[in-house]
Design a protein around this motif. Structure first.
Motif, PDB file in Angstrom:
ATOM      1  N   GLY A 150       0.795  -1.226   0.000  1.00 23.42           N
ATOM      2  CA  GLY A 150       0.000   0.000   0.000  1.00 23.42           C
ATOM      3  C   GLY A 150       0.822   1.267   0.000  1.00 23.42           C
ATOM      4  N   GLN A 151       2.147   1.118   0.042  1.00 25.56           N
ATOM      5  CA  GLN A 151       3.011   2.295  -0.071  1.00 25.56           C
ATOM      6  C   GLN A 151       3.188   2.636  -1.554  1.00 25.56           C
ATOM      7  N   PRO A 152       3.419   3.876  -1.876  1.00 33.44           N
ATOM      8  CA  PRO A 152       3.609   5.045  -1.000  1.00 33.44           C
ATOM      9  C   PRO A 152       2.318   5.794  -0.701  1.00 33.44           C
ATOM     10  N   TYR A 153       1.172   5.150  -0.942  1.00 27.96           N
ATOM     11  CA  TYR A 153      -0.097   5.868  -0.840  1.00 27.96           C
ATOM     12  C   TYR A 153      -0.572   6.021   0.600  1.00 27.96           C
ATOM     13  N   PHE A 154      -0.240   5.016   1.439  1.00 31.91           N
ATOM     14  CA  PHE A 154      -0.715   5.037   2.818  1.00 31.91           C
ATOM     15  C   PHE A 154       0.425   4.659   3.757  1.00 31.91           C
ATOM     16  N   SER A 155       0.264   5.054   5.026  1.00 34.12           N
ATOM     17  CA  SER A 155       1.237   4.711   6.061  1.00 34.12           C
ATOM     18  C   SER A 155       0.473   4.253   7.294  1.00 34.12           C
ATOM     19  N   VAL A 156       1.193   3.616   8.238  1.00 39.14           N
ATOM     20  CA  VAL A 156       0.564   3.176   9.481  1.00 39.14           C
ATOM     21  C   VAL A 156       1.463   3.568  10.644  1.00 39.14           C
ATOM     22  N   ASP A 157       0.855   4.031  11.710  1.00 41.39           N
ATOM     23  CA  ASP A 157       1.605   4.367  12.922  1.00 41.39           C
ATOM     24  C   ASP A 157       2.020   3.064  13.590  1.00 41.39           C
ATOM     25  N   PRO A 158       3.314   2.846  13.847  1.00 37.86           N
ATOM     26  CA  PRO A 158       3.777   1.549  14.387  1.00 37.86           C
ATOM     27  C   PRO A 158       3.220   1.226  15.768  1.00 37.86           C
ATOM     28  N   LYS A 159       2.873   2.225  16.531  1.00 41.02           N
ATOM     29  CA  LYS A 159       2.389   1.973  17.890  1.00 41.02           C
ATOM     30  C   LYS A 159       0.869   1.889  17.962  1.00 41.02           C
ATOM     31  N   THR A 160       0.179   2.789  17.262  1.00 45.68           N
ATOM     32  CA  THR A 160      -1.278   2.878  17.410  1.00 45.68           C
ATOM     33  C   THR A 160      -2.049   2.102  16.351  1.00 45.68           C
ATOM     34  N   GLY A 161      -1.430   1.804  15.206  1.00 43.92           N
ATOM     35  CA  GLY A 161      -2.149   1.126  14.134  1.00 43.92           C
ATOM     36  C   GLY A 161      -3.052   2.049  13.338  1.00 43.92           C
ATOM     37  N   VAL A 162      -2.879   3.365  13.455  1.00 42.23           N
ATOM     38  CA  VAL A 162      -3.680   4.319  12.693  1.00 42.23           C
ATOM     39  C   VAL A 162      -3.128   4.412  11.265  1.00 42.23           C
ATOM     40  N   ILE A 163      -3.993   4.160  10.295  1.00 42.48           N
ATOM     41  CA  ILE A 163      -3.613   4.250   8.883  1.00 42.48           C
ATOM     42  C   ILE A 163      -3.948   5.649   8.388  1.00 42.48           C
ATOM     43  N   ARG A 164      -3.013   6.258   7.674  1.00 44.64           N
ATOM     44  CA  ARG A 164      -3.202   7.617   7.162  1.00 44.64           C
ATOM     45  C   ARG A 164      -2.810   7.683   5.691  1.00 44.64           C
ATOM     46  N   THR A 165      -3.346   8.705   5.013  1.00 42.44           N
ATOM     47  CA  THR A 165      -2.918   8.956   3.637  1.00 42.44           C
ATOM     48  C   THR A 165      -1.481   9.459   3.663  1.00 42.44           C
ATOM     49  N   ALA A 166      -0.710   9.039   2.659  1.00 40.47           N
ATOM     50  CA  ALA A 166       0.708   9.393   2.642  1.00 40.47           C
ATOM     51  C   ALA A 166       1.079  10.256   1.444  1.00 40.47           C
ATOM     52  N   LEU A 167       0.108  10.590   0.608  1.00 38.50           N
ATOM     53  CA  LEU A 167       0.374  11.441  -0.559  1.00 38.50           C
ATOM     54  C   LEU A 167      -0.636  12.578  -0.589  1.00 38.50           C
ATOM     55  N   HIS A 168      -0.226  13.675  -1.209  1.00 39.14           N
ATOM     56  CA  HIS A 168      -1.139  14.789  -1.449  1.00 39.14           C
ATOM     57  C   HIS A 168      -2.016  14.490  -2.661  1.00 39.14           C
ATOM     58  N   ASN A 169      -3.263  14.987  -2.612  1.00 39.12           N
ATOM     59  CA  ASN A 169      -4.129  15.047  -3.800  1.00 39.12           C
ATOM     60  C   ASN A 169      -4.263  13.698  -4.511  1.00 39.12           C
ATOM     61  N   MET A 170      -4.631  12.683  -3.777  1.00 41.14           N
ATOM     62  CA  MET A 170      -4.900  11.391  -4.400  1.00 41.14           C
ATOM     63  C   MET A 170      -6.204  11.508  -5.196  1.00 41.14           C
ATOM     64  N   ASP A 171      -6.130  11.160  -6.483  1.00 41.13           N
ATOM     65  CA  ASP A 171      -7.209  11.455  -7.425  1.00 41.13           C
ATOM     66  C   ASP A 171      -8.022  10.192  -7.718  1.00 41.13           C
ATOM     67  N   ARG A 172      -9.306  10.218  -7.370  1.00 45.45           N
ATOM     68  CA  ARG A 172     -10.171   9.060  -7.620  1.00 45.45           C
ATOM     69  C   ARG A 172     -10.264   8.757  -9.103  1.00 45.45           C
ATOM     70  N   GLU A 173     -10.244   9.796  -9.936  1.00 47.04           N
ATOM     71  CA  GLU A 173     -10.380   9.577 -11.368  1.00 47.04           C
ATOM     72  C   GLU A 173      -9.141   8.884 -11.960  1.00 47.04           C
ATOM     73  N   ALA A 174      -8.009   8.972 -11.256  1.00 46.25           N
ATOM     74  CA  ALA A 174      -6.806   8.265 -11.691  1.00 46.25           C
ATOM     75  C   ALA A 174      -6.764   6.845 -11.135  1.00 46.25           C
ATOM     76  N   ARG A 175      -7.143   6.684  -9.853  1.00 45.12           N
ATOM     77  CA  ARG A 175      -7.217   5.351  -9.233  1.00 45.12           C
ATOM     78  C   ARG A 175      -8.184   5.422  -8.066  1.00 45.12           C
ATOM     79  N   GLU A 176      -9.087   4.474  -8.026  1.00 49.88           N
ATOM     80  CA  GLU A 176     -10.170   4.535  -7.039  1.00 49.88           C
ATOM     81  C   GLU A 176      -9.982   3.556  -5.877  1.00 49.88           C
ATOM     82  N   HIS A 177      -9.456   2.371  -6.139  1.00 47.03           N
ATOM     83  CA  HIS A 177      -9.393   1.325  -5.122  1.00 47.03           C
ATOM     84  C   HIS A 177      -7.936   0.980  -4.759  1.00 47.03           C
TER      85      HIS A 177
END
Length: 441
Positions: A150-177
Motif C-alpha cells: 500500500g506504499q507510498p499511498y498510505f502509512s501506518v503508525d507503528p504503535k497505534t495502528g492508525v492508517i493515514r494517507t501518505a500522498l497529497h491530492n490522491m485522485d479518484r479519477e486516476a485510481r479509485e481502489h
C-alpha cells in the motif's frame, strides 16, 4: 514455611516432569519425620510432591492462555503423630509465559473509504491486533505495526495502528481502489517475533474536483422546418469525470440568434441537454440558427474552486431543413358572383395558389367533383380561372359551393402523374349554401 514464588514454564515438552520448587518447614531436621502434603488445584494430577523432600514437579504441559495460575495448599505433619507441624498455608504456582501466540486481527478484512484529494496525513482507520501472550512479562505481547502493501499511498503508525494517507491530492479519477496489507509483529518487532496480517480495502470517494467539458467546441444539428413546436429536436451532453451529485449539471442557452426559437432543459437521469422548439421554423425565411450553450455543475465544492470554472460552453449551429410544402392559396376562401342566364364559358373568378418552397414549383388547379355531381363549372388548370359550363338559373339554384385543389407538379414531369403536393380550398358560388359562405341576394 520456607519457600519462594513458584513458577512453571508453559508448553514444556521435555521427557521428564518439570521441576517447580520445594516446600520446606524449618521444623524439618532431615530425618524423614516430616511429611509434606499438597492439596488444591491440580494437586496429584498436574502437580506431584515428594512427601519427604517437599519437591514439587509438573507432569503435564500447561498453557498460560488457558490458565494463568493454580492455587494450592501445603501441609507439614509429623509422620509419627500425624500432628501438623505448620499451619496449612495457601500458595500459588504461576504459569510463566513464552511467546507462543501470534498477534491477530479479529475484525479484518476491513472496507473503508476516504475522500479523494484529502490532505496528506488524513486518518483513514485504526486497526488493532491482539496478542494472547502475557502483556506484563517480556515483549511477547508488545505489538508493532507496519505496512506490507500500500506504499507510498498510505502509512501506518507503528504503535497505534492508525492508517493515514501518505500522498497529497490522491485522485479518484486516476485510481479509485487500494488494497493495503498491515502486519502486526510481537516482540516489539524484533527478529524472531511472531506476526499476523490483515487487509484493508480503501476506496476513494468522489468530490467535485472536475469541471464539465463538452467534447467539441462546435456542433451542428439538422432540424426540419416541419418540426412541431414543443417537440425535442436534439440532445447535447457535456462530460464530467465525477460521479453522483458531483456530476449533476444544468444546461442553458447563453446567447445566439436562436434564443427565442429554441429552449434547453436538463435530463437529470442521463445528464443530457434536451433542445426543444419554441416557435415554428420556416426554411424560406431563415435557414440556420446559432446557439451558445453552457453546461454548469449544480453542486460546487469551494475547496476546489481553483480548479474551475466548473462550467463549459459550446456553439451549436442548427441547420433548418427544407420540407416540400403544399401550395398555399392567396385567400382561405373566395366569394364569386355570376349572373343567371350568362353564356356558357362566362368567367366567374380566379383563384391563386403558390408554392411556398424556395423552388417555387408550377401549380395546377382542378375542381373536386363527386361522381354524381352535375358539373356547372370548370377551371383552367394553369391559370385558376373558373368558367361556367352550363346556363345557370337563380330561381332553381341560387348558390353553389365548389372545392378547388391546387397541386404542385414536379419540374421533370409536368403532367397529372407529376403532382407531388396538393391543397384544397372552398370557393363559394351561388349554390349549396354553407355557413362559411355569405348568401348572395
Amino acid at each position: 514455611w520456607v519457600w519462594n514464588q513458584f513458577f512453571v514454564l508453559e508448553e514444556h515438552m521435555g521427557p521428564d516432569p518439570q521441576y517447580v520448587g520445594k516446600l520446606h518447614s524449618n521444623s524439618d531436621k532431615g530425618d524423614g519425620s516430616v511429611k509434606y502434603i499438597l492439596t488444591g488445584e491440580g494437586a496429584g494430577t498436574i502437580f506431584i510432591i515428594d512427601d519427604t523432600t517437599g519437591d514439587i514437579h509438573s507432569t503435564k504441559s500447561l498453557d498460560r492462555e488457558q490458565k494463568t495460575h493454580y492455587v494450592l495448599h501445603a501441609q507439614a505433619i509429623d509422620r509419627r503423630t500425624n500432628k501438623p507441624l505448620e499451619p496449612e498455608s495457601e500458595f500459588i504456582i504461576k504459569v510463566q509465559d513464552i511467546n507462543d501466540n501470534a498477534p491477530k486481527f479479529t475484525d479484518g478484512p476491513y472496507i473503508v473509504t476516504v475522500p479523494e484529494m484529502s490532505d496528506m496525513g488524513t486518518s483513514v482507520l485504526q486497526v488493532t491486533a491482539t496478542d494472547a501472550d502475557d502483556p506484563t512479562y517480556g515483549n511477547s505481547a508488545r505489538v508493532v505495526y507496519s505496512i506490507l502493501q500500500g506504499q507510498p499511498y498510505f502509512s501506518v503508525d507503528p504503535k497505534t495502528g492508525v492508517i493515514r494517507t501518505a500522498l497529497h491530492n490522491m485522485d479518484r479519477e486516476a485510481r479509485e481502489h487500494y488494497s493495503v496489507v498491515i502486519q502486526a509483529k510481537d516482540m516489539a518487532g524484533q527478529v524472531g517475533g511472531l506476526s499476523g496480517s490483515t487487509t484493508v480495502n480503501i476506496t476513494l470517494t468522489d468530490v467535485n474536483d472536475n469541471p464539465p467539458r463538452f467534447p467539441q467546441k462546435h456542433y451542428q444539428l439538422y432540424v426540419p422546418e416541419s418540426a412541431q413546436v414543443g417537440s425535442a429536436v436534439g440532445k447535447i451532453k457535456a462530460n464530467d469525470a465525477d460521479t453522483g451529485s458531483n456530476a449533476d449539471m444544468t444546461y442553458s442557452i447563453i446567447n445566439g440568434d436562436g434564443m427565442g426559437i429554441f429552449s434547453i432543459s436538463t435530463d437529470k437521469e442521463t445528464r443530457e441537454g434536451i433542445l426543444s422548439l419554441k416557435k415554428p421554423l420556416n426554411y424560406e425565411k431563415k435557414k440556420s440558427y446559432t446557439l451558445n450553450i453552457e453546461g454548469a455543475n449544480t453542486h460546487l465544492d469551494f475547496r476546489f474552486s481553483h480548479l474551475g470554472p466548473f462550467k463549459d460552453a459550446t456553439m451549436l449551429k442548427i441547420i433548418v431543413g427544407d420540407v416540400d410544402e403544399p401550395p398555399l392559396f392567396s385567400m382561405p376562401s373566395y366569394l364569386m358572383e355570376v349572373y343567371e342566364n350568362a353564356k356558357i364559358g362566362t368567367v366567374v373568378g380566379t383563384v391563386l395558389a403558390q408554392d411556398p418552397d424556395s423552388t417555387n414549383s408550377l401549380v395546377r388547379y382542378f375542381i373536386n367533383y363527386n361522381v354524381e355531381d352535375d358539373r356547372f363549372f370548370n377551371i383552367d388548370a394553369n391559370t385558376g380561372t373558373i368558367r361556367t359550363t352550363k346556363v345557370l338559373d337563380r330561381e332553381e339554384t341560387p348558390w353553389y359551393n365548389i372545392t378547388v385543389t391546387a397541386s404542385e407538379i414536379a419540374a421533370a414531369a409536368p403532367s397529372p402523374s407529376g403532382f407531388v403536393h396538393a391543397r384544397e380550398m372552398g370557393v363559394c358560388g351561388p349554390a349549396m349554401q354553407k355557413p362559411s359562405c355569405p348568401r348572395l341576394v
